[in-house]
Write an enzyme that holds these catalytic residues in place. Structure first.
Site, PDB file in Angstrom:
ATOM      1  CE  LYS A 116      85.325  20.571 -44.240  1.00  0.00           C
ATOM      2  NZ  LYS A 116      86.376  21.690 -44.534  1.00  0.00           N
ATOM      3  CE1 TYR A 174      84.547  22.627 -49.758  1.00  0.00           C
ATOM      4  CE2 TYR A 174      85.495  20.263 -49.893  1.00  0.00           C
ATOM      5  CZ  TYR A 174      84.867  21.422 -49.147  1.00  0.00           C
ATOM      6  OH  TYR A 174      84.996  21.045 -47.869  1.00  0.00           O
ATOM      7  CG  ASN A 209      87.701  23.918 -41.935  1.00  0.00           C
ATOM      8  OD1 ASN A 209      87.416  22.814 -42.292  1.00  0.00           O
ATOM      9  ND2 ASN A 209      87.549  25.039 -42.465  1.00  0.00           N
ATOM     10  CG  HIS A 235      80.579  21.801 -45.849  1.00  0.00           C
ATOM     11  ND1 HIS A 235      81.120  22.573 -46.532  1.00  0.00           N
ATOM     12  CD2 HIS A 235      79.351  21.392 -46.099  1.00  0.00           C
ATOM     13  CE1 HIS A 235      80.055  22.960 -47.215  1.00  0.00           C
ATOM     14  NE2 HIS A 235      79.031  22.251 -47.084  1.00  0.00           N
ATOM     15  CD  GLU A 253      76.455  22.575 -49.529  1.00  0.00           C
ATOM     16  OE1 GLU A 253      76.227  22.471 -48.378  1.00  0.00           O
ATOM     17  OE2 GLU A 253      77.456  23.482 -50.046  1.00  0.00           O
TER      18      GLU A 253
HETATM   19  P1  ADP Z   1      83.659  27.101 -45.402  1.00  0.00           P
HETATM   20  O1  ADP Z   1      83.875  25.568 -45.159  1.00  0.00           O
HETATM   21  O2  ADP Z   1      84.106  27.954 -44.283  1.00  0.00           O
HETATM   22  O3  ADP Z   1      82.262  27.337 -46.019  1.00  0.00           O
HETATM   23  P2  ADP Z   1      85.017  27.718 -48.245  1.00  0.00           P
HETATM   24  O4  ADP Z   1      83.864  27.254 -48.778  1.00  0.00           O
HETATM   25  O5  ADP Z   1      85.567  28.875 -48.334  1.00  0.00           O
HETATM   26  O6  ADP Z   1      84.819  27.665 -46.388  1.00  0.00           O
HETATM   27  O7  ADP Z   1      86.285  26.552 -48.167  1.00  0.00           O
HETATM   28  C1  ADP Z   1      85.781  25.272 -48.250  1.00  0.00           C
HETATM   29  C2  ADP Z   1      86.926  24.305 -47.478  1.00  0.00           C
HETATM   30  O8  ADP Z   1      88.328  24.723 -48.181  1.00  0.00           O
HETATM   31  C3  ADP Z   1      87.246  24.852 -46.055  1.00  0.00           C
HETATM   32  O9  ADP Z   1      86.413  24.597 -45.064  1.00  0.00           O
HETATM   33  C4  ADP Z   1      88.581  24.340 -45.951  1.00  0.00           C
HETATM   34  O10 ADP Z   1      88.759  23.028 -45.557  1.00  0.00           O
HETATM   35  C5  ADP Z   1      89.269  24.752 -47.227  1.00  0.00           C
HETATM   36  N1  ADP Z   1      89.909  26.015 -47.277  1.00  0.00           N
HETATM   37  C6  ADP Z   1      89.347  27.323 -47.323  1.00  0.00           C
HETATM   38  N2  ADP Z   1      90.520  28.050 -47.553  1.00  0.00           N
HETATM   39  C7  ADP Z   1      91.695  27.470 -47.275  1.00  0.00           C
HETATM   40  C8  ADP Z   1      92.917  27.806 -47.414  1.00  0.00           C
HETATM   41  N3  ADP Z   1      93.223  29.104 -47.307  1.00  0.00           N
HETATM   42  N4  ADP Z   1      93.837  26.855 -47.258  1.00  0.00           N
HETATM   43  C9  ADP Z   1      93.552  25.687 -47.192  1.00  0.00           C
HETATM   44  N5  ADP Z   1      92.427  25.183 -47.188  1.00  0.00           N
HETATM   45  C10 ADP Z   1      91.310  25.952 -47.375  1.00  0.00           C
END
Ligand code: ADP
Length: 153
Positions: free
Chosen positions: A9, A49, A112, A115, A126
């Site tokens: 990212k 997303y 974070n 992905h 994907e």
């Molecule tokens: P992951 O990436 O761990 O599979 P998700 O698919 O639930 O998690 O979420 C996609 C992305 O959306 C996350 O990696 C993160 O960047 C963002 N995200 C998820 N939850 C939050 C949150 N509570 N606040 C801000 N951004 C979030």
């Protein structure tokens, strides 16, 4: 063997962690089958997303993913999707276990670093979203015999 999608990212690119993160997947024994830098669009993020479209942070995460180009990768290995998810840790970097990529490099649920597809099924969808067929390479790793037993493949 199973393939999975990883996206480095903007938080990874901007913080100069590209090499560090790639190194973790390499050292684990996964095979890099494809990699390119792309600028994400709003349209592809709406698709990628879609499961978050009703969340309050939906627009914020889309904006964050477009701050600069990202690096999309295809990694291959036995149970690749599960293995990569265990290497990256849980979504919120503050709660992610030390030793995982998010646990070691992120202080945020949003920023974070990476992905990764959450299952082999999602990986199939994907990878098609981000790679053309001729961008995925099926070469053999000469170290394969040292990575696992032939019965495991
Ligand atoms: P992951 O990436 O761990 O599979 P998700 O698919 O639930 O998690 O979420 C996609 C992305 O959306 C996350 O990696 C993160 O960047 C963002 N995200 C998820 N939850 C939050 C949150 N509570 N606040 C801000 N951004 C979030």
């Amino acid at each position: 063997m199973e393939k999975t999608l990883v996206i480095l990212k903007p938080s990874c690119v901007q913080r100069a962690l590209i090499g560090e993160v790639i190194s973790r997947f390499e050292k684990k024994g996964l095979r890099l089958a494809g990699m390119k830098m792309i600028q994400l669009t709003d349209a592809v993020l709406n698709e990628h997303y879609a499961h978050l479209k009703d969340k309050p942070f939906f627009q914020r995460i889309k904006n964050s993913m477009r701050v600069c180009p990202v690096i999309v990768q295809c990694w291959e290995g036995i149970d690749a999707a599960k293995v990569v998810r265990s290497l990256i840790g849980i979504t919120d970097g503050r709660g992610a276990a030390a030793g995982t990529i998010r646990g070691d490099f992120s202080m945020s649920a949003q920023e974070n670093i990476v992905h990764a597809s959450d299952s082999a099924e999602s990986a199939g969808i994907e990878l098609t979203r981000f790679f053309a067929k001729d961008e995925i390479f099926d070469y053999k790793l000469s170290t394969l015999a040292h990575l696992c037993a032939s019965e495991e493949i």
